[in-house]
Motif scaffolding. Structure first.
Motif, PDB file in Angstrom:
ATOM      1  N   ALA A   1      41.590  45.525  51.787  1.00  0.00           N
ATOM      2  CA  ALA A   1      40.690  45.411  50.646  1.00  0.00           C
ATOM      3  C   ALA A   1      41.368  45.900  49.367  1.00  0.00           C
ATOM      4  CB  ALA A   1      39.417  46.207  50.904  1.00  0.00           C
TER       5      ALA A   1
ATOM      6  N   LEU B   1      38.970  41.517  48.340  1.00  0.00           N
ATOM      7  CA  LEU B   1      38.322  41.957  47.097  1.00  0.00           C
ATOM      8  C   LEU B   1      38.999  41.351  45.876  1.00  0.00           C
ATOM      9  CD1 LEU B   1      37.588  45.760  47.622  1.00  0.00           C
ATOM     10  CD2 LEU B   1      35.957  43.907  47.497  1.00  0.00           C
TER      11      LEU B   1
ATOM     12  N   LEU C   1      38.542  41.283  54.745  1.00  0.00           N
ATOM     13  CA  LEU C   1      37.876  41.719  53.522  1.00  0.00           C
ATOM     14  C   LEU C   1      38.784  41.471  52.313  1.00  0.00           C
ATOM     15  CD1 LEU C   1      35.605  42.931  52.029  1.00  0.00           C
ATOM     16  CD2 LEU C   1      36.290  45.183  52.778  1.00  0.00           C
TER      17      LEU C   1
ATOM     18  N   LEU D   1      21.612  44.226  43.223  1.00  0.00           N
ATOM     19  CA  LEU D   1      22.551  44.196  44.350  1.00  0.00           C
ATOM     20  C   LEU D   1      22.213  45.298  45.345  1.00  0.00           C
ATOM     21  CD1 LEU D   1      26.173  43.595  43.015  1.00  0.00           C
ATOM     22  CD2 LEU D   1      24.709  42.057  44.282  1.00  0.00           C
TER      23      LEU D   1
ATOM     24  N   VAL E   1      28.072  38.008  51.164  1.00  0.00           N
ATOM     25  CA  VAL E   1      27.419  39.008  52.011  1.00  0.00           C
ATOM     26  C   VAL E   1      25.909  38.825  51.969  1.00  0.00           C
ATOM     27  CG1 VAL E   1      27.037  41.460  52.387  1.00  0.00           C
ATOM     28  CG2 VAL E   1      29.296  40.629  51.807  1.00  0.00           C
TER      29      VAL E   1
ATOM     30  N   PHE F   1      37.570  41.769  37.910  1.00  0.00           N
ATOM     31  CA  PHE F   1      37.110  42.184  39.229  1.00  0.00           C
ATOM     32  C   PHE F   1      35.641  41.833  39.464  1.00  0.00           C
ATOM     33  CE2 PHE F   1      34.915  45.492  41.703  1.00  0.00           C
ATOM     34  CZ  PHE F   1      35.435  45.191  42.933  1.00  0.00           C
ATOM     35  N   ILE F   2      34.866  41.870  38.402  1.00  0.00           N
ATOM     36  CA  ILE F   2      33.436  41.615  38.566  1.00  0.00           C
ATOM     37  C   ILE F   2      33.186  40.217  39.155  1.00  0.00           C
ATOM     38  CG2 ILE F   2      33.004  40.754  36.217  1.00  0.00           C
ATOM     39  CD1 ILE F   2      30.702  43.257  37.630  1.00  0.00           C
TER      40      ILE F   2
ATOM     41  N   LEU G   1      26.989  36.523  56.359  1.00  0.00           N
ATOM     42  CA  LEU G   1      28.375  36.135  56.607  1.00  0.00           C
ATOM     43  C   LEU G   1      28.454  34.906  57.487  1.00  0.00           C
ATOM     44  CD1 LEU G   1      30.077  39.547  57.131  1.00  0.00           C
ATOM     45  CD2 LEU G   1      30.214  38.009  55.190  1.00  0.00           C
TER      46      LEU G   1
ATOM     47  N   LEU H   1      42.491  43.728  46.092  1.00  0.00           N
ATOM     48  CA  LEU H   1      41.984  44.125  44.777  1.00  0.00           C
ATOM     49  C   LEU H   1      43.148  44.326  43.806  1.00  0.00           C
ATOM     50  CD1 LEU H   1      39.212  46.779  44.262  1.00  0.00           C
ATOM     51  CD2 LEU H   1      41.040  46.553  42.655  1.00  0.00           C
TER      52      LEU H   1
ATOM     53  N   ALA I   1      33.745  40.525  42.820  1.00  0.00           N
ATOM     54  CA  ALA I   1      32.621  41.265  43.391  1.00  0.00           C
ATOM     55  C   ALA I   1      31.397  40.363  43.496  1.00  0.00           C
ATOM     56  CB  ALA I   1      32.308  42.491  42.542  1.00  0.00           C
TER      57      ALA I   1
ATOM     58  N   LEU J   1      31.881  37.923  46.365  1.00  0.00           N
ATOM     59  CA  LEU J   1      31.745  38.632  47.635  1.00  0.00           C
ATOM     60  C   LEU J   1      30.284  38.961  47.901  1.00  0.00           C
ATOM     61  CD1 LEU J   1      33.305  39.892  50.014  1.00  0.00           C
ATOM     62  CD2 LEU J   1      33.282  42.035  48.769  1.00  0.00           C
ATOM     63  N   ALA J   2      29.581  39.367  46.847  1.00  0.00           N
ATOM     64  CA  ALA J   2      28.164  39.696  47.015  1.00  0.00           C
ATOM     65  C   ALA J   2      27.381  38.454  47.440  1.00  0.00           C
ATOM     66  CB  ALA J   2      27.600  40.266  45.722  1.00  0.00           C
TER      67      ALA J   2
END
Lengths: 267, 304, 438
Positions: free
Chosen positions: C185, C130, C128, C401, C342, C331-332, C346, C189, C335, C338-339
């Motif tokens: 994670a 982030l 994972l 989301l 997912v 960070f967005i 995967l 991050l 994210a 990653l979104a």
């Protein structure tokens, strides 16, 4: 070929294994038996590098002068890769989402990886990977035939029935070309017919020149196929010898009569 | 020396706020094993609710400071708890027992939602307020440097300790706390034993959100300025604190919070303000390298 | 009747949630902040929740539960046709000649590439991450700094940017990859944030928050896409009028090629021992160790290769924008990528591409929709809402989301296709495939 000397393993204040010494000879099926909580699995985890023993030595000598390995000092993956000790798990650990064939190929990772030229050449489709992969699939096919799962080679391992999963786990361990195969309660949960098939498989593995070390709870299975038995109770060796000798040993009888239903692992 | 003492006071105050938020992370992680990414934003919502309550109370003509603070705290904690409950109900409960990353993405989605919801409804500009409790005690005065302990800091430390005391009592001594602790090691087992796990999980979110709102309230009082973005930064810090302390451990969360507060304050005071977050994160990484489950986390023993 | 009561309770909860935050606005008045009441907006929202809940309950009562499985199977089965269709569409897009679509396509392809890169780490190896944006940032700044300081070209810097990003990946991964799941994670991050803070504050190297400008554009075998049309430029060489769209199209094909490279390498690797070992790690780390696989090194390669592609994408981002600043690497971004992974399902290449098209394309369409809508709503009745409408974009994104995850927790394409077969490749049901704990 495997000699365990003064092996001690402590978990906090608890001595799970207490200065245990025994030998497993090349070409033998050696069984470690004992009541629940005797420390069998702990011994196993020390040999296969999952635990680091508190003290003692575990020395593996390859037959025909192949070298000597101090297992208690090697990291887990080296024990499999270099010392060629393979193992199975009490609660089966297959790659459930991968096919039966893939499971067997993952076991040949180091051989196949070496043939890829660190990945770069094989990505480009160069090098000798193609031949290596064909050989890998051949070896997988050999073991698939041996465990009777050729027809299910492309099914996910997680979808197999329990007995087949046990056999597959053994075949997968054999794919690393081990000199010593360690089996943790291989007969657990099998019906008598499956149990008999397992015995045949183990005898066949021995005939291929691989030595076996098995933990077993069920005396019946052990007595039929083992060449040598080590009996543990409360982390100590109480008996050591041929099946007949062990069966006649009063200490063993006493230990088994006094058996309770405690958990296997003290950890 | 006096300077260091001052930093210690400031660091502990900040650490208390982080600790309160971290408790929410660690509780949720302990019970359902997920990172509640929206928790920092619930803290931010709590802060805004406090602001609205304070302004509303002054508009209503309530001038007694203790009364106004108590009412604000109740209002913010209560409504933030409702937010916590709703977030769990809407975004996490339908995903219970599903694949590990789905709740994480859902939580990130919730975090984005809450942040932008507040931005849209309350505006993007920073919200400054006047100091509610001015003044303080002068502890040491060396002539060129005076160590100040403000009433605000005293209030924050006292409120945090009281709330944490209450919370500890709740978790250790009440039937509710017992069910929460029963759910922690094994949710399935707890439900087999007849514990209403859905209700317990809801309550965990409610309590965590209320604690975050208390932290948000104190953040507003202490800094006197908030905006819709404070939730992300404080959330990441508090999550770092929870992990540093060992995620799942309640005392660990508070200790982690204090540590992060102190590291940040001291680094800002002696080295550089710009890199205070880098310092906090680097220490997290270093601690995890040597203690992979944090300071008070239980070591994971892999059973084979 | 129960539905009515349920809806009424929902309305009460909605009043608690939205009453203060929507109904009472804190705005700057004459004497500092003051509250302004907004009763109508609150009433509208509470009403919407009430009727929405009522509609939902009666709808759910009547129709049978939608079968998620059917959709997943449809996508998987149509994958055989969908893939070539998407490829041809992507190849043909520039022929529309529309700058808007080409720009949008370039953006979507950048995220597809990032998604495929991260898919190696999260989807295949089950780690994972982030903080993937950190590697994107390293790639972008590597190119920006190398190009502006040493005057190196894009094609020279592209591999360097990738290698530098991979180096950072390995450097970070080496100590932390033995951490499990959520610990990993937070560390990733944190790493992403560290990189961003350093980019903001190391002014002498990165020019701080102002960013780096004047980053050179890529050339086609040495032919620049400049507007003078002289010899040695693209237009000059082919003897055509220089136009901006030529560069736009060229950039589109560059990212198209880079994305295809990422896809090709991941597909190849999945059929090789390395890719199989990644998937085995995701399934069971302990078993891998017992089979002699060096767990740490294998994880490191996944992390490093994922970072490599992140670095490539970053270098492309820098050359496309001709400008980089720390703002682009928050960070967005991590994210979002990653979104995409997912939501895609995967490990699925097609799923990631579809998810990127839906999410990034959707976000852009939403942006235009909201601004057009805002223009049309300019009436005294709607007042501020018209101006604020574009702000609702991320709000809708966040909600989307949540909704997408609740509806399809396993992603769009959730099955797994094995890379090798004795007789016939069979799809593996998602329930059997592990998600990894690292």
């Amino acid at each position: 070929m495997l000699s365990v000397t003064d092996l001690t393993m402590r978990f906090g204040g608890l001595k799970a294994v207490d200065s245990l010494s025994f030998e497993a000879r090349a070409g033998d099926i050696t069984a470690v038996i004992g009541p629940n909580g005797a420390g069998k699995t702990t011994v196993f985890n020390c040999i296969t590098g999952f635990y680091r023993p508190t003290s003692g030595t575990i020395v593996l000598t390859h037959p025909a002068g192949g070298g000597t390995f101090a297992l208690e000092r090697m990291p887990g993956h080296r024990i499999a890769a270099a010392a060629k000790v393979a193992r199975t798990f009490q609660n089966i650990r297959l790659f459930a989402g991968m096919t039966v064939l893939e499971n067997l190929l993952v076991a040949q990772h180091n051989t196949l990886m070496a043939a890829t030229g660190f990945g770069v050449l094989a990505v480009l489709g160069l090098g000798r990977y193609r031949a290596a992969e064909a050989a890998g699939i051949e070896k997988a096919r050999f073991w698939l035939d041996a465990i009777g799962l050729t027809a299910r080679a492309d099914d996910p391992a997680g979808a197999l029935p329990y007995g087949a999963q046990r056999r597959l786990e053994i075949a997968r361990a054999m794919c690393i070309d081990p000199v010593l195969l360690c089996l943790d309660e291989p007969a657990a949960g099998l019906n008598p017919r499956e149990s008999e098939e397992l015995n045949q498989l183990l005898l066949r593995i021995r005939s291929l020149g691989c030595s076996l070390l098995l933990i077993e709870h069920d005396m019946g299975v052990v007595m039929r196929i083992s060449d040598h038995i080590v009996v543990l109770d409360h982390g100590q060796k109480i008996s050591d010898g041929s099946p007949a000798e062990v069966r006649a040993d009063p200490a063993v009888i006493a230990a088994y009569l006094g058996e309770g239903d405690e958990d296997e692992e003290p950890a | 020396m006096a300077y260091a003492l001052q930093q210690l006071i400031n660091g502990v105050t900040l650490g208390m706020i982080y600790g309160l938020i971290a408790v929410g992370y660690t509780m949720v992680y302990g019970i359902i094993g997920m990172i509640n990414f929206a928790h920092g934003d619930v803290f931010m919502v709590g802060s805004f609710l406090s602001l609205i309550a304070l302004l509303g109370l002054s508009a209503l003509g309530i001038t007694s400071v203790p009364l106004a603070l108590a009412l604000t705290l109740l209002f913010a904690a209560g409504l933030a708890a409702l937010y916590g409950w709703t977030v769990e109900r809407v975004a996490y409960r339908p995903l219970r027992g599903s694949f590990r990353l789905a709740p994480l993405i859902s939580a990130i989605g919730m975090s984005i939602t809450l942040q932008n919801f507040v931005q849209v409804s309350q505006g993007a500009r920073v919200k400054p307020i006047e100091a509610i409790i001015p003044g303080g005690i002068r502890l040491i005065d060396t002539g060129d440097f005076a160590v100040q302990l403000s009433w605000m800091q005293i209030a924050i430390i006292v409120i945090t300790l009281t709330i944490l005391g209450l919370f500890t009592w709740l978790v250790t001594k009440t039937p509710l706390g017992r069910t929460m602790r029963a759910c922690e090691p094994d949710l399935k087992m707890a439900s087999l034993l007849g514990i209403d796990t859905d209700r317990t999980i809801s309550l965990t979110f409610v309590i965590g959100a209320a604690l975050a709102a208390v932290a948000g309230f104190m953040f507003l009082l202490y800094y006197g300025v908030i905006d819709f973005y404070i939730g992300f930064i404080a959330g990441v810090k508090a999550f770092t604190a929870a992990v540093l302390g060992g995620i799942g451990s309640l005392p660990g969360a508070v200790i982690g919070g204090l540590l992060i507060g102190l590291i940040e304050t001291f680094w800002s005071a002696y080295f550089s303000v710009e890199y205070k977050d880098v310092a906090a994160f680097s220490i997290l990484i270093v601690v995890l390298i040597f203690m992979p489950t944090g300071l008070l986390g239980r070591a994971e023993v892999e059973k084979v | 009747m129960t539905a009515l009561r349920d809806a009424f309770l929902s309305a009460i909860v909605a009043f608690g949630l939205f009453g203060p935050l929507v109904g009472l606005v804190t705005a700057n008045g004459e004497h500092g902040l003051a509250l302004t009441a907004r009763p109508i907006a609150t009433a509208v929202i509470v009403g919407l929740v009430f009727f929405g809940r009522l509609a939902m309950l009666s709808w759910r009562g009547r129709t049978p539960r939608a079968t998620n499985r059917a959709l997943a199977e449809r996508i998987t089965r149509s994958g055989k046709y969908l893939t070539p269709v998407l490829l041809i569409a992507a190849f043909a897009l520039p022929f529309t000649g529309s700058r808007y679509y080409i720009d949008l396509g370039t953006l979507v392809l950048t995220y597809i590439m990032l998604g495929w890169g991260l898919n190696i780490v999260v989807g295949l190896a089950g780690l994972l991450d982030l903080g993937y944006v950190a590697f994107y940032a390293v790639g972008a700044y590597s190119y920006a700094i190398l190009a502006t300081t040493f005057g190196l070209g894009f094609w020279t810097c592209l591999p360097l940017a990738g290698i530098l990003a991979a180096l950072w990946g390995v450097l970070l991964g080496f100590p932390v990859l033995r951490l499990r799941g959520d610990y990993l994670a937070i560390v990733t991050l944190a790493f992403g944030e560290i990189i961003r803070i350093v980019l903001i504050n190391w002014v002498s190297l990165t020019n701080g928050p102002n960013g780096i400008t004047g980053i050179p554009r890529p050339t086609l075998f040495g032919l620049a896409f400049s507007m003078d049309g002289g010899p040695g430029t693209f237009a000059g060489f082919f003897n055509i009028e220089p136009e901006v769209i030529q560069r736009i199209i060229f950039l589109y094909y560059v990212i198209f090629g880079l994305a295809l490279l990422t896809n090709w390498v991941s597909l190849r690797l999945r059929r090789l021992p390395l890719g199989r070992a990644w998937e085995a790690l995701r399934e069971d780390e302990v078993a891998c160790r017992s089979l002699g696989i060096n767990v740490r090194n294998t994880k490191l390669t996944a992390f490093g290769i994922g970072a490599l592609f992140g670095g490539f994408a970053g270098a492309f981002f820098a050359t496309r924008q001709a400008f980089v600043s720390p703002e682009s690497f928050t960070f967005i971004e991590s994210a979002t990528v990653l979104a995409i992974v997912v939501l895609g399902g995967l490990g699925s290449q097609l799923g990631v591409a579809l998810a990127a098209i839906v999410m990034i394309g959707g976000l852009e369409v939403l942006r235009d929709l909201l601004s057009t809508l805002g223009d049309q709503l300019h009436s005294p009745f709607f007042g501020d809402i018209a101006n604020e409408l574009p702000l609702y974009r991320m709000l809708i994104f966040g909600l989307a989301l949540v909704v997408m995850m609740v509806l399809r927790p396993r992603g769009l394409v959730s099955g797994r296709t094995p890379g090798v077969a004795l007789t016939k490749v069979k799809e593996i049901a998602p329930e059997l495939v592990a998600q990894g704990r690292g």
